[in-house]
Design an enzyme around this catalytic site. Structure first.
Site, mmCIF file in Angstrom:
data_model
loop_
_atom_site.group_PDB
_atom_site.id
_atom_site.type_symbol
_atom_site.label_atom_id
_atom_site.label_comp_id
_atom_site.label_asym_id
_atom_site.label_seq_id
_atom_site.Cartn_x
_atom_site.Cartn_y
_atom_site.Cartn_z
ATOM 1 N N ASP A 9 0.373 1.643 -1.603
ATOM 2 C CA ASP A 9 0.235 0.207 -1.854
ATOM 3 C C ASP A 9 0.721 -0.551 -0.622
ATOM 4 O OD1 ASP A 9 0.141 -2.359 -2.814
ATOM 5 O OD2 ASP A 9 1.256 -1.951 -4.650
ATOM 6 N N ASP A 30 -4.868 3.203 1.652
ATOM 7 C CA ASP A 30 -5.645 2.682 0.525
ATOM 8 C C ASP A 30 -5.058 3.235 -0.767
ATOM 9 O OD1 ASP A 30 -8.726 1.327 0.412
ATOM 10 O OD2 ASP A 30 -7.985 2.238 -1.420
ATOM 11 N N LYS A 52 -10.506 -9.553 6.846
ATOM 12 C CA LYS A 52 -11.598 -10.282 6.198
ATOM 13 C C LYS A 52 -11.052 -11.540 5.542
ATOM 14 C CE LYS A 52 -14.823 -8.049 4.061
ATOM 15 N NZ LYS A 52 -15.579 -7.252 3.061
ATOM 16 N N TRP A 69 -14.439 1.875 8.793
ATOM 17 C CA TRP A 69 -13.645 1.313 9.890
ATOM 18 C C TRP A 69 -12.727 2.380 10.486
ATOM 19 C CZ3 TRP A 69 -11.893 -4.439 10.042
ATOM 20 C CH2 TRP A 69 -13.028 -5.258 9.919
#
Length: 332
Positions: free
Chosen positions: A96, A80, A161, A60
């Site tokens: 985080d 990430d 998502k 992405w």
């Protein structure tokens, strides 16, 4: 099964390698953009700053860098916990998304300006227990939404998502608190057999007096949610993205080329960087993953490790005198 077995079973996996994408999920974001024009931004001004949460392995981020970074003034920040191979035009943060320091670092990269677009394609390690997986995915989505409230500009867009389960209506109701438009989209490249979909939230408009705070839960009972059942419940439109004449993600396609030439295997664009299963792969290559333990390799002797039969209890018959001495004689 040879190396081309997955190329036959998953056409988007094959196309991703041939087109230089790090993962097949790149087509999901491309098809979402075709349907909702995500990169045009609010008021068609164009997206210049975008954040990719849970970015690894970076497919992405690749799409964002080509769509936004190619404009010259665009900025893309990828976040990430895992390390990710570098990408041109992408600033990486290994942190985080539940920590305030990560949000501050994102704003620092944008020189104090908020983002136009925040996307999140992250998912937990599924267990096969649907109720557990749906709950964990919902918590991950809320964590992404929480950090988005720190970095997203009014009128911005948020794409994440989502697992369509029994209680997904609650997630939609929570998203509607912050966005004027919430839709559920299913890209063509997403398998029909999968419960995954994507919440496309446009028009970021937080409630009056809302102050982002990562130190406490995002939403509490003070917010007036709409009814979750009955005729007044929120009904989120469901949209399928992608041309119906395009490839079917659940179908197997042959490797025969139209011009009759021989198919050549294409390796992955970018191997994983420090994956959690790296040690297991190393042991497997050396033939030690399922190695039989020999007696000489075991610090405990084979005799000691063998289960020993239980010894039969010794029987002893008490004499009358022993019964009286032990106070077991009940006669007066």
């Amino acid at each position: 099964m040879g190396r081309t077995s997955k190329d036959k079973r998953d056409v988007y996996y094959r196309l991703a390698k041939e087109n230089g994408w790090r993962a097949r999920s790149a087509f999901k974001l491309l098809q979402l953009d075709e349907e909702f024009q995500l990169f045009q931004g609010p008021h068609l001004a164009g997206v210049t700053r975008a954040v990719d949460l849970c970015a690894a392995p970076g497919s992405w981020s690749q799409v964002l860098s080509q769509k936004i970074g190619g404009q010259g003034s665009g900025h893309v920040v990828a976040v990430d916990l895992q390390a990710m191979a570098p990408l041109p035009g992408v600033l990486q943060i290994q942190g985080d998304i539940t920590q305030l320091s990560t949000a501050k670092e994102i704003i620092q990269h944008f020189e104090g300006c908020p983002a136009d677009l925040v996307v999140c394609d992250g998912a937990p390690d599924v267990t096969g227990l649907h109720d557990v997986d749906e709950y964990m995915q919902a918590q991950l989505l809320l964590a992404a939404l929480n950090i988005a409230t720190h970095v997203l500009k009014p009128g911005g867009c948020f794409v994440a998502k989502i697992f369509r389960g029994r209680d997904v209506t609650l997630i939609y109701s929570q998203l509607r608190v912050f966005f004027s438009s919430v839709l559920c989209a299913k890209p063509r490249s997403s398998r029909n057999s999968s419960i995954e979909a994507f919440a496309v939230c446009q028009g970021y408009d937080p409630p009056a007096g809302f102050l982002p705070d990562l130190t406490k839960p995002l939403l509490d009972h003070s917010y007036d949610f709409n009814q979750l059942d009955g005729p007044t419940r929120i009904i989120v439109p469901f949209v399928t993205c992608g041309d119906l004449s395009s490839y079917d993600s659940d179908r197997s396609y042959p490797l025969d080329l139209e011009d009759g030439s021989e198919y050549k295997y294409t390796p992955p664009t970018q191997p994983p960087i420090s994956p959690p299963y790296q040690e297991a792969c190393t042991l497997k290559k050396k033939g030690r993953l399922a190695k039989e333990i020999r007696p000489q390799d075991c610090p405990i002797s084979t005799v000691d490790a063998m289960p020993q039969p239980l010894a039969a209890p010794q029987r002893h018959t008490l004499l009358p005198s022993e019964v009286e001495d032990n106070g077991m004689n009940c006669s007066p």
